[in-house]
Design a protein around this motif. Structure first.
Motif, PDB file in Angstrom:
ATOM      1  N   PRO A  70       0.822  -1.208   0.000  1.00 43.88           N
ATOM      2  CA  PRO A  70       0.000   0.000   0.000  1.00 43.88           C
ATOM      3  C   PRO A  70       0.861   1.265   0.000  1.00 43.88           C
ATOM      4  O   PRO A  70       1.091   1.881   1.042  1.00 43.88           O
ATOM      5  CB  PRO A  70      -0.793  -0.137   1.308  1.00 43.88           C
ATOM      6  N   TRP A  71       1.333   1.665  -1.170  1.00 42.80           N
ATOM      7  CA  TRP A  71       2.227   2.819  -1.252  1.00 42.80           C
ATOM      8  C   TRP A  71       1.566   4.098  -0.750  1.00 42.80           C
ATOM      9  O   TRP A  71       2.246   5.011  -0.277  1.00 42.80           O
ATOM     10  CB  TRP A  71       2.717   2.994  -2.687  1.00 42.80           C
ATOM     11  N   PHE A  72       0.243   4.164  -0.854  1.00 41.37           N
ATOM     12  CA  PHE A  72      -0.456   5.357  -0.373  1.00 41.37           C
ATOM     13  C   PHE A  72      -0.223   5.566   1.123  1.00 41.37           C
ATOM     14  O   PHE A  72      -0.295   6.688   1.619  1.00 41.37           O
ATOM     15  CB  PHE A  72      -1.954   5.249  -0.666  1.00 41.37           C
ATOM     16  N   ALA A  73       0.058   4.473   1.862  1.00 42.49           N
ATOM     17  CA  ALA A  73       0.305   4.596   3.305  1.00 42.49           C
ATOM     18  C   ALA A  73       1.557   5.421   3.570  1.00 42.49           C
ATOM     19  O   ALA A  73       1.629   6.175   4.547  1.00 42.49           O
ATOM     20  CB  ALA A  73       0.436   3.215   3.939  1.00 42.49           C
ATOM     21  N   PHE A  74       2.547   5.299   2.682  1.00 42.21           N
ATOM     22  CA  PHE A  74       3.746   6.127   2.820  1.00 42.21           C
ATOM     23  C   PHE A  74       3.412   7.590   2.522  1.00 42.21           C
ATOM     24  O   PHE A  74       3.986   8.504   3.118  1.00 42.21           O
ATOM     25  CB  PHE A  74       4.839   5.623   1.879  1.00 42.21           C
TER      26      PHE A  74
END
Length: 343
Positions: A263-267
């Motif tokens: 989940p790159w959006f979490a970064f």
């Protein structure tokens, strides 16, 4: 140069136009959900909850137009991820300091214990792992937002998402009304009542409603405690993504299902928290960003509702609801125990 520009524009338009019907539908549902909050006895409900309910009603009565499918999918994926990134702008590192080391320890221990307990009990009850993880995340972190964020890595069905959202809505609403009635009997001062509510009630709106029924001190601290808990969403989702990757690569896993669901959006969420901690975002900007973020999350929930078949939801039975009830009782009692131990 002109030729390249002419070729590029039709391509962009061709990709965008199919999204418009679905985007218009989900945005209309979100707008209706916000408007419904002005109705007496409805305002306590989050617009996200109202939107998924409207979406389910539309899907299971009139059905969903085929032309809206592309826009609905875009709402559930791209818009959702962007909204969660923006959610990071509502949090700062300073809020963690206000909660204090003891408060953060209570919140973190409650979150981890609740997630572990819920996943263990769900497995023992024979409930599908994906649905269990959604209920665990929604109960232990931040309600509907955590459910839809977690689903980016669990990849559960829309019916599972709807069921998990229903669980956190029902039991979070019960907590919202019950907690203020219990504060006197439990002999909690405003500070500790705010910590208990912030560490255990599901939705931010529910925490605000419960704590501000007491003194303002309870409301202010409860809100900060809850936002600190929301900040733990990113590491939990990232950890679940890594676990999903290990499962996908394990011997015997389905062929073609080894793509890393990181989940790159979490970064991006974490990056926005850092930005908001280092830069003082003007109040005027935040007054725009906060409702826009909520509206985008509401659009995503509307899309989830539009993809939910009520017959499939009924087929799951009462066991997941009982799991949600058990998770609620656990998080309420475990967090209260820790709050009492620290007083």
């Amino acid at each position: 140069m002109t030729v390249l520009s002419d070729n590029a524009n039709p391509t962009f338009a061709a990709r965008s136009l199919p999204l418009l019907p679905g985007l218009a539908l989900t945005a209309a549902i979100a707008g209706t959900a916000f408007a419904m909050r002005e109705i007496p006895y409805v305002g306590f409900a989050s617009p996200m909850i109202l939107a998924i309910g409207i979406g389910i009603a539309i899907q299971n009565t009139s059905g969903m137009p085929a032309a809206a499918e592309a826009g609905i999918t875009f709402s559930m994926r791209s818009i959702l991820r962007f909204a969660i990134i923006l959610l990071g702008l509502q949090l700062t590192a300073a809020q963690l300091l206000e909660v204090g080391a003891v408060g953060l320890a209570v919140i973190a221990a409650t979150l981890v214990a609740t997630f572990v307990f819920t996943t263990w009990l769900g497995r023992a009850m024979g409930i599908d792992r994906k649905l269990v993880e959604l209920i665990a995340a929604g109960t232990s972190i931040c309600g509907a937002s955590a459910v839809i964020a977690t689903n980016t890595v669990t990849r559960a069905s829309d019916e599972d998402v709807a069921y998990a959202v229903a669980c956190v809505t029902i039991f979070g609403s019960i907590a919202m009304f019950a907690y203020p009635l219990l504060s006197g009997a439990l002999q909690l001062d405003p500070h500790h009542f705010g910590l208990w509510a912030g560490a255990s009630i599901h939705e931010i709106a529910q925490v605000v409603a419960a704590t501000f029924q007491q003194r303002r001190e309870a409301g202010d601290f409860g809100t900060i405690a809850k936002l600190s808990r929301v900040m733990m969403l990113a590491p939990v989702v990232i950890a679940l993504g890594l676990l999903a990757t290990r499962r996908a690569r394990a011997p015997g896993a389905e062929a073609g299902n080894t793509k890393v669901p990181m989940p790159w959006f979490a970064f991006g969420f974490v990056a926005m928290v850092i930005v908001n901690s280092l830069i003082n975002v003007p109040h005027a900007a935040m007054n725009v960003i906060v409702p826009i973020t909520t509206f985008l999350l509401t659009i995503a929930l509307a899309a989830m509702g539009l993809e939910t078949n009520i017959q499939k939801l009924r087929a799951k039975g009462l066991r997941p609801l009982l799991l949600g009830a058990a998770a609620f009782l656990f998080i309420a009692s475990f967090s209260l125990m820790l709050v009492k131990l620290t007083t």
